[in-house]
Motif scaffolding. Sequence first.
Motif, PDB file in Angstrom:
ATOM      1  N   TYR A 125       0.836  -1.203   0.000  1.00 43.81           N
ATOM      2  CA  TYR A 125       0.000   0.000   0.000  1.00 43.81           C
ATOM      3  C   TYR A 125       0.872   1.255   0.000  1.00 43.81           C
ATOM      4  O   TYR A 125       0.609   2.197  -0.752  1.00 43.81           O
ATOM      5  N   CYS A 126       1.903   1.271   0.825  1.00 42.72           N
ATOM      6  CA  CYS A 126       2.787   2.443   0.882  1.00 42.72           C
ATOM      7  C   CYS A 126       3.519   2.655  -0.434  1.00 42.72           C
ATOM      8  O   CYS A 126       3.679   3.791  -0.884  1.00 42.72           O
ATOM      9  N   LEU A 127       3.966   1.580  -1.064  1.00 42.86           N
ATOM     10  CA  LEU A 127       4.639   1.714  -2.357  1.00 42.86           C
ATOM     11  C   LEU A 127       3.686   2.238  -3.421  1.00 42.86           C
ATOM     12  O   LEU A 127       4.058   3.076  -4.243  1.00 42.86           O
ATOM     13  N   LYS A 128       2.471   1.781  -3.393  1.00 45.02           N
ATOM     14  CA  LYS A 128       1.469   2.234  -4.355  1.00 45.02           C
ATOM     15  C   LYS A 128       1.187   3.727  -4.182  1.00 45.02           C
ATOM     16  O   LYS A 128       1.107   4.477  -5.146  1.00 45.02           O
ATOM     17  N   GLU A 129       1.046   4.166  -2.952  1.00 44.50           N
ATOM     18  CA  GLU A 129       0.777   5.578  -2.677  1.00 44.50           C
ATOM     19  C   GLU A 129       1.958   6.463  -3.046  1.00 44.50           C
ATOM     20  O   GLU A 129       1.769   7.579  -3.513  1.00 44.50           O
ATOM     21  N   SER A 130       3.181   5.986  -2.836  1.00 46.29           N
ATOM     22  CA  SER A 130       4.346   6.810  -3.153  1.00 46.29           C
ATOM     23  C   SER A 130       4.489   6.989  -4.661  1.00 46.29           C
ATOM     24  O   SER A 130       4.869   8.060  -5.122  1.00 46.29           O
ATOM     25  N   THR A 131       4.189   5.963  -5.446  1.00 44.16           N
ATOM     26  CA  THR A 131       4.269   6.120  -6.896  1.00 44.16           C
ATOM     27  C   THR A 131       3.148   7.002  -7.415  1.00 44.16           C
ATOM     28  O   THR A 131       3.316   7.703  -8.403  1.00 44.16           O
ATOM     29  N   LYS A 132       2.031   7.007  -6.731  1.00 45.14           N
ATOM     30  CA  LYS A 132       0.913   7.861  -7.135  1.00 45.14           C
ATOM     31  C   LYS A 132       1.285   9.335  -6.980  1.00 45.14           C
ATOM     32  O   LYS A 132       0.988  10.153  -7.834  1.00 45.14           O
ATOM     33  N   SER A 133       1.958   9.684  -5.886  1.00 41.81           N
ATOM     34  CA  SER A 133       2.315  11.083  -5.659  1.00 41.81           C
ATOM     35  C   SER A 133       3.413  11.528  -6.618  1.00 41.81           C
ATOM     36  O   SER A 133       3.472  12.688  -6.993  1.00 41.81           O
ATOM     37  N   GLU A 134       4.306  10.615  -7.029  1.00 45.17           N
ATOM     38  CA  GLU A 134       5.352  10.983  -7.977  1.00 45.17           C
ATOM     39  C   GLU A 134       4.764  11.339  -9.335  1.00 45.17           C
ATOM     40  O   GLU A 134       5.246  12.221 -10.011  1.00 45.17           O
ATOM     41  N   LYS A 135       3.715  10.653  -9.742  1.00 46.01           N
ATOM     42  CA  LYS A 135       3.081  10.926 -11.021  1.00 46.01           C
ATOM     43  C   LYS A 135       2.387  12.276 -11.024  1.00 46.01           C
ATOM     44  O   LYS A 135       2.288  12.924 -12.036  1.00 46.01           O
ATOM     45  N   GLN A 136       1.904  12.732  -9.894  1.00 46.69           N
ATOM     46  CA  GLN A 136       1.159  13.980  -9.815  1.00 46.69           C
ATOM     47  C   GLN A 136       2.070  15.202  -9.748  1.00 46.69           C
ATOM     48  O   GLN A 136       1.614  16.305  -9.951  1.00 46.69           O
TER      49      GLN A 136
END
Length: 70
Positions: free
Chosen positions: A27-38
């Motif tokens: 979950y943490c890895l998924k959220e961190s990649t989401k913020s990098e894309k934004q």
Amino acid sequence: MHYFDHGWGMGFGMWFTFIVFVLIVFYCLKESTKSEKQDASAQDILDKRYANGEIDTEEYKEKSSALREK
């Protein structure tokens, strides 16, 4: 009574904890990649629009120089 003889003893608790830990890491890895894309910069967006042919060279140079001035 021997509760540990039926497979629900300490080993189950350790596996349950391990599975929960793995889920939290994913979950943490998924959220961190989401913020990098934004967090794309204005120059990155402009580069992508130029590469896709949405804007011409003149408009690209004009907007790119305006971004550098700021």
